[in-house]
Design a protein around this motif. Structure first.
Motif, PDB file in Angstrom:
ATOM      1  N   ALA A  16       0.827  -1.201   0.000  1.00 19.93           N
ATOM      2  CA  ALA A  16       0.000   0.000   0.000  1.00 19.93           C
ATOM      3  C   ALA A  16       0.864   1.255   0.000  1.00 19.93           C
ATOM      4  N   ARG A  17       1.938   1.220   0.784  1.00 18.02           N
ATOM      5  CA  ARG A  17       2.831   2.379   0.870  1.00 18.02           C
ATOM      6  C   ARG A  17       3.539   2.623  -0.457  1.00 18.02           C
ATOM      7  N   LEU A  18       4.058   1.560  -1.080  1.00 19.94           N
ATOM      8  CA  LEU A  18       4.764   1.699  -2.355  1.00 19.94           C
ATOM      9  C   LEU A  18       3.823   2.155  -3.465  1.00 19.94           C
ATOM     10  N   THR A  19       2.633   1.569  -3.513  1.00 20.86           N
ATOM     11  CA  THR A  19       1.657   1.940  -4.541  1.00 20.86           C
ATOM     12  C   THR A  19       1.224   3.387  -4.368  1.00 20.86           C
ATOM     13  N   SER A  20       0.950   3.773  -3.126  1.00 19.12           N
ATOM     14  CA  SER A  20       0.536   5.151  -2.852  1.00 19.12           C
ATOM     15  C   SER A  20       1.604   6.138  -3.284  1.00 19.12           C
ATOM     16  N   ARG A  21       2.851   5.819  -2.948  1.00 19.95           N
ATOM     17  CA  ARG A  21       3.947   6.727  -3.278  1.00 19.95           C
ATOM     18  C   ARG A  21       4.051   6.933  -4.785  1.00 19.95           C
ATOM     19  N   TYR A  22       3.968   5.834  -5.530  1.00 20.00           N
ATOM     20  CA  TYR A  22       4.074   5.942  -6.988  1.00 20.00           C
ATOM     21  C   TYR A  22       2.928   6.776  -7.561  1.00 20.00           C
ATOM     22  N   LEU A  23       1.710   6.500  -7.126  1.00 21.36           N
ATOM     23  CA  LEU A  23       0.554   7.223  -7.661  1.00 21.36           C
ATOM     24  C   LEU A  23       0.583   8.691  -7.259  1.00 21.36           C
ATOM     25  N   GLN A  24       1.019   8.980  -6.038  1.00 17.51           N
ATOM     26  CA  GLN A  24       1.115  10.363  -5.594  1.00 17.51           C
ATOM     27  C   GLN A  24       2.159  11.125  -6.397  1.00 17.51           C
ATOM     28  N   GLU A  25       3.241  10.458  -6.760  1.00 20.79           N
ATOM     29  CA  GLU A  25       4.279  11.097  -7.570  1.00 20.79           C
ATOM     30  C   GLU A  25       3.755  11.496  -8.948  1.00 20.79           C
ATOM     31  N   HIS A  26       2.653  10.854  -9.361  1.00 23.39           N
ATOM     32  CA  HIS A  26       2.042  11.164 -10.653  1.00 23.39           C
ATOM     33  C   HIS A  26       0.777  12.014 -10.492  1.00 23.39           C
ATOM     34  N   GLY A  27       0.648  12.659  -9.347  1.00 20.03           N
ATOM     35  CA  GLY A  27      -0.395  13.658  -9.173  1.00 20.03           C
ATOM     36  C   GLY A  27      -1.717  13.182  -8.623  1.00 20.03           C
ATOM     37  N   LEU A  28      -1.834  11.898  -8.271  1.00 21.11           N
ATOM     38  CA  LEU A  28      -3.090  11.393  -7.727  1.00 21.11           C
ATOM     39  C   LEU A  28      -3.122  11.607  -6.214  1.00 21.11           C
ATOM     40  N   VAL A  29      -4.307  11.757  -5.676  1.00 12.89           N
ATOM     41  CA  VAL A  29      -4.491  11.907  -4.231  1.00 12.89           C
ATOM     42  C   VAL A  29      -5.028  10.580  -3.693  1.00 12.89           C
ATOM     43  N   ILE A  30      -4.297   9.990  -2.750  1.00 16.89           N
ATOM     44  CA  ILE A  30      -4.585   8.623  -2.312  1.00 16.89           C
ATOM     45  C   ILE A  30      -5.047   8.591  -0.865  1.00 16.89           C
ATOM     46  N   THR A  31      -6.132   7.867  -0.631  1.00 16.11           N
ATOM     47  CA  THR A  31      -6.567   7.514   0.712  1.00 16.11           C
ATOM     48  C   THR A  31      -6.429   5.998   0.835  1.00 16.11           C
ATOM     49  N   VAL A  32      -5.825   5.531   1.912  1.00  6.26           N
ATOM     50  CA  VAL A  32      -5.587   4.096   2.097  1.00  6.26           C
ATOM     51  C   VAL A  32      -6.465   3.543   3.211  1.00  6.26           C
ATOM     52  N   ALA A  33      -7.127   2.441   2.931  1.00 10.13           N
ATOM     53  CA  ALA A  33      -7.860   1.677   3.947  1.00 10.13           C
ATOM     54  C   ALA A  33      -7.287   0.273   3.946  1.00 10.13           C
ATOM     55  N   HIS A  34      -7.114  -0.322   5.134  1.00  6.09           N
ATOM     56  CA  HIS A  34      -6.470  -1.626   5.226  1.00  6.09           C
ATOM     57  C   HIS A  34      -7.454  -2.778   5.433  1.00  6.09           C
ATOM     58  N   ASN A  35      -8.740  -2.477   5.500  1.00  5.81           N
ATOM     59  CA  ASN A  35      -9.735  -3.540   5.638  1.00  5.81           C
ATOM     60  C   ASN A  35     -11.064  -3.062   5.057  1.00  5.81           C
ATOM     61  N   GLY A  36     -11.997  -3.998   4.946  1.00  5.48           N
ATOM     62  CA  GLY A  36     -13.266  -3.692   4.317  1.00  5.48           C
ATOM     63  C   GLY A  36     -14.095  -2.672   5.070  1.00  5.48           C
ATOM     64  N   ALA A  37     -14.097  -2.757   6.389  1.00  5.85           N
ATOM     65  CA  ALA A  37     -14.899  -1.821   7.186  1.00  5.85           C
ATOM     66  C   ALA A  37     -14.431  -0.383   6.971  1.00  5.85           C
ATOM     67  N   ASP A  38     -13.106  -0.181   6.993  1.00  2.00           N
ATOM     68  CA  ASP A  38     -12.576   1.158   6.767  1.00  2.00           C
ATOM     69  C   ASP A  38     -12.863   1.625   5.339  1.00  2.00           C
ATOM     70  N   ALA A  39     -12.820   0.705   4.378  1.00  3.10           N
ATOM     71  CA  ALA A  39     -13.099   1.055   2.987  1.00  3.10           C
ATOM     72  C   ALA A  39     -14.533   1.555   2.831  1.00  3.10           C
ATOM     73  N   LEU A  40     -15.487   0.846   3.435  1.00  2.00           N
ATOM     74  CA  LEU A  40     -16.885   1.255   3.344  1.00  2.00           C
ATOM     75  C   LEU A  40     -17.101   2.593   4.034  1.00  2.00           C
TER      76      LEU A  40
END
Length: 243
Positions: free
Chosen positions: A27-51
């Motif tokens: 999640a950290r590596l993916t977020s970093r890459y996407l943020q470097e390309h201008g995307l804004v990322i919110t990370v949830a680590h389980n289904g409850a947090d995602a919902l």
């Protein structure tokens, strides 16, 4: 849960992504890459947090891991689909066709097996955002096929004046059929016309999306009168005169 600082809603060029991934390092590596390309990322680590996050904020794309602790990704996908029509890209180490079909049947718009290329993930996100914002096709004029009307600008589809609850992929598929109403389109033609340059697709995905569209279009999905199967050839959207 990790949330980056968000821009104001007026910043229409910003792509807001919800990444649902229990592997913190990935999640950290993916977020970093996407943020470097201008995307804004919110990370949830389980289904409850995602919902929870999906109901609090408006996202452009949800990246959803299939293998989650507690409620798995398929269950979370089904629940998300009852709450939002935001594009969902399912991410999973299980790459068998049956798993991909299950993901699509649960409401996902796209499917990317692990390990995936970060560049391909970014391209798929951008493809989904373009589709969701109505920037895929060459024309933004409304399309009418019999009782069906589609507005590419708002991604709104109506049948007999009643709004249809479609995902962005379903809208794009229906638009392709509506623009060619009365013509038979093979699976290969539909994949080529709908998929966008970045998406990996497969024959069964068309059948799954057609099945889901029929649930929303037809009075009796088992005996379709609008979205027809032409045996050995493909699918056709009837304008009403042909039914």
């Amino acid at each position: 849960m990790e949330t980056t600082t968000r821009p104001t809603p007026s910043d229409e060029g910003t792509v807001q992504v919800l990444l649902v991934e229990d592997d913190e390092r990935l999640a950290r590596l993916t977020s970093r890459y996407l943020q470097e390309h201008g995307l804004v990322i919110t990370v949830a680590h389980n289904g409850a947090d995602a919902l929870f996050e999906a109901t609090r904020h408006a996202f452009d794309v949800i990246l959803l891991d299939l293998m989650l602790p507690g409620r798995d990704g398929l269950e979370v996908c089904r629940e998300l689909r009852t709450r939002t029509d935001v594009p969902i890209i399912m991410l999973t180490a299980r790459g068998e066709e049956a798993d991909r079909v299950l993901g699509l049947e649960s409401g996902a718009d796209d499917y990317l097996p692990k390990p995936y290329s970060s560049r391909e993930l970014l391209a798929r996100i951008r493809a989904q955002v373009r589709r969701a914002r109505g920037k895929v096709g060459p024309s933004s004029q409304p399309v009418q096929a019999g009782r069906l009307v589609l507005d590419p600008r708002s991604l709104r589809a109506t049948l007999d004046g009643k709004a249809l609850a479609l995902t962005t992929y379903e809208f794009s598929l229906l638009r392709v059929l509506a623009e060619r109403a009365g013509r038979v389109l093979s699976r290969e033609q539909l994949l080529d016309l709908v998929k966008g340059s970045a998406e990996e697709v497969f024959d069964r995905s068309v059948d799954v999306h057609i099945f889901r569209l029929r649930q929303k279009l037809e009075e009796d999905p088992r005996n379709p009168r609008l979205l027809k199967t032409v045996r050995g050839a493909g699918y056709m959207l009837a304008t009403g005169d042909e039914s």
